[in-house]
Enzyme design. Structure first.
Site, short mmCIF file in Angstrom:
data_model
loop_
_atom_site.label_atom_id
_atom_site.label_comp_id
_atom_site.label_asym_id
_atom_site.label_seq_id
_atom_site.Cartn_x
_atom_site.Cartn_y
_atom_site.Cartn_z
N TRP A 89 15.49 67.68 39.11
CA TRP A 89 15.46 67.21 40.49
C TRP A 89 14.17 67.75 41.12
O TRP A 89 14.07 68.93 41.44
CB TRP A 89 16.65 67.76 41.25
CG TRP A 89 17.99 67.12 41.12
CD1 TRP A 89 18.73 66.59 42.14
CD2 TRP A 89 18.82 66.98 39.95
NE1 TRP A 89 19.94 66.11 41.68
CE2 TRP A 89 20.03 66.34 40.33
CE3 TRP A 89 18.65 67.32 38.61
CZ2 TRP A 89 21.05 66.04 39.44
CZ3 TRP A 89 19.66 67.03 37.70
CH2 TRP A 89 20.84 66.40 38.11
N ILE B 31 13.19 62.52 35.19
CA ILE B 31 12.87 63.03 36.52
C ILE B 31 13.77 62.36 37.55
O ILE B 31 13.92 61.14 37.57
CB ILE B 31 11.40 62.75 36.88
CG1 ILE B 31 10.45 63.51 35.95
CG2 ILE B 31 11.11 63.08 38.34
CD1 ILE B 31 10.46 65.01 36.12
N LYS B 32 14.38 63.18 38.41
CA LYS B 32 15.11 62.66 39.56
C LYS B 32 14.27 62.90 40.82
O LYS B 32 13.80 64.01 41.05
CB LYS B 32 16.47 63.32 39.72
CG LYS B 32 17.25 62.74 40.90
CD LYS B 32 18.36 63.64 41.37
CE LYS B 32 19.02 63.05 42.63
NZ LYS B 32 19.98 63.96 43.25
N GLN B 33 14.13 61.84 41.62
CA GLN B 33 13.30 61.96 42.81
C GLN B 33 13.85 61.09 43.93
O GLN B 33 14.45 60.04 43.67
CB GLN B 33 11.86 61.53 42.49
CG GLN B 33 10.87 61.69 43.61
CD GLN B 33 10.78 63.11 44.12
OE1 GLN B 33 11.48 63.47 45.07
NE2 GLN B 33 9.96 63.95 43.48
#
Length: 353
Positions: free
Chosen positions: A202, A239-241
């Protein structure tokens, strides 16, 4: 999976704005786009060991989006991050951790991301039925005055012992604690890879200075894109965005390195172009970008979720990680909402812009 929702109808008068746009700054031909071959094309020659590849495969090949290269993940750690009473008062059944896992299974998610406590209590019953993603750190909300810091809540080995295929973590880039968090999570991700688990980061921003002249740059495309790039540097596999809502963070705040030409060269102010910049910072799409579904706002949740999914997919992203919009409503409605989001990624007519 069944859904009767028409995506064009949900988008309404914004349909053409989102569905017909073509990116001309960073074109789709420059990207590694999601497909059933993505894992082989990206990780086969990497330093990830065969166990990590198997774990990634379990994640990508589970649920309604199995084999598409896209991910639909249910994340519920708000009981720690936002307080349990505040998170679950609209739907108290989720005080019981088993219902969190049941929601992810019924909705056909690729995996469920939650705390050591939630997943550990149900590991023997469900770890072989849906991929577990154990969130290693959290911002606990009981300190007064309120502070914002991600603290480790357990060991990587404990996640492996409960049968998790992946670990997740948050780094607050830009915060006073970011260097410590970066060091901690880099070490944790190395251990996770050694044990054969995948890693999801995150990549969030937190700094009071990122609010300037009444503009919040915590979701600026240039700043979040750089956070993504730092996340991949510690070898996050996914990837968390947050979805970008503006740009020019470096320029308007006045720090780091920037040039007016980089903004003109790389992006426009169209939401898909802003998200495309995030994807570009994910090694041109080789590291999958999943955007956050955001908080629950009631009646507007469906439109917001579908809009985010369309932007993410057309930008070249790899899916959505959506929690509050699903669990802060009755169980069946939460399942239906997740199914409708997944239908965006299954709809072949919605292409990369």
């Amino acid at each position: 999976m069944k859904t009767n929702k028409n995506i064009t109808e949900i988008l309404g008068d914004k349909s053409s704005f989102y569905l017909d746009y073509v990116c001309e700054k960073i074109t789709k031909d420059e990207l590694q786009t999601p497909s059933k071959l993505s894992l082989d094309e990206v990780f086969l020659n990497s330093n990830r060991n065969p166990q990590v590849l198997r774990s990634l495969s379990q994640l990508y090949k589970h649920g309604n989006l199995s084999g598409t290269g896209y991910l639909s993940i249910l994340p519920i750690d708000q009981g720690v991050e936002h307080s349990a009473a505040f998170s679950f008062y609209k739907n108290p059944e989720y005080f019981d951790p088993e219902n969190i896992i049941k929601l992810a299974i019924e909705a056909g998610c690729n995996g469920v991301a939650s705390t050591f406590g939630v997943l550990g209590l149900n590991a023997r019953k469900y770890a072989h039925k849906i991929p577990f993603i154990v969130k290693l750190n959290h911002n606990e909300l009981l300190t007064y005055p309120t502070k914002y810091d991600q603290t480790l809540f357990g060991k990587v080995k404990a996640a492996w012992d409960m049968g998790a295929v992946a670990v997740g973590a948050t780094i607050y880039f830009g915060s006073e604690e970011s260097n410590r968090q970066l060091s901690e999570i880099a070490e944790a991700f190395e251990e996770a890879h050694n044990l054969g688990m995948a890693t999801i980061l995150w990549c969030y921003l937190r700094n009071d200075g990122f609010n300037k002249d009444k503009v919040d740059y915590h979701a600026a495309a240039d700043l979040t894109g750089q956070a993504n790039h730092l996340g991949e540097t510690i070898q996050a596999d996914i990837i968390k965005q947050k979805l970008p809502t503006n740009n020019f963070g470096f320029k308007n705040i006045g720090f780091a390195k920037y040039d007016d030409a980089m903004y003109k060269t790389l992006t426009t102010d169209h939401p898909i172009d802003l998200c495309r910049l995030q994807v570009a910072n994910c090694y041109m799409g080789k590291i999958g970008l999943i955007n956050s579904g955001g908080g629950s706002n009631g009646e507007s949740d469906l439109v917001e979720a579908i809009t985010t999914a369309v932007i993410n997919k057309r930008a070249g992203g790899s899916g959505l990680i959506l929690g509050r919009k699903a669990f802060q409503r009755p169980f069946k409605e939460g399942v239906d909402l997740l199914h409708t989001v997944q239908s965006v990624y299954l709809e072949k007519k919605i292409t990369i812009a």
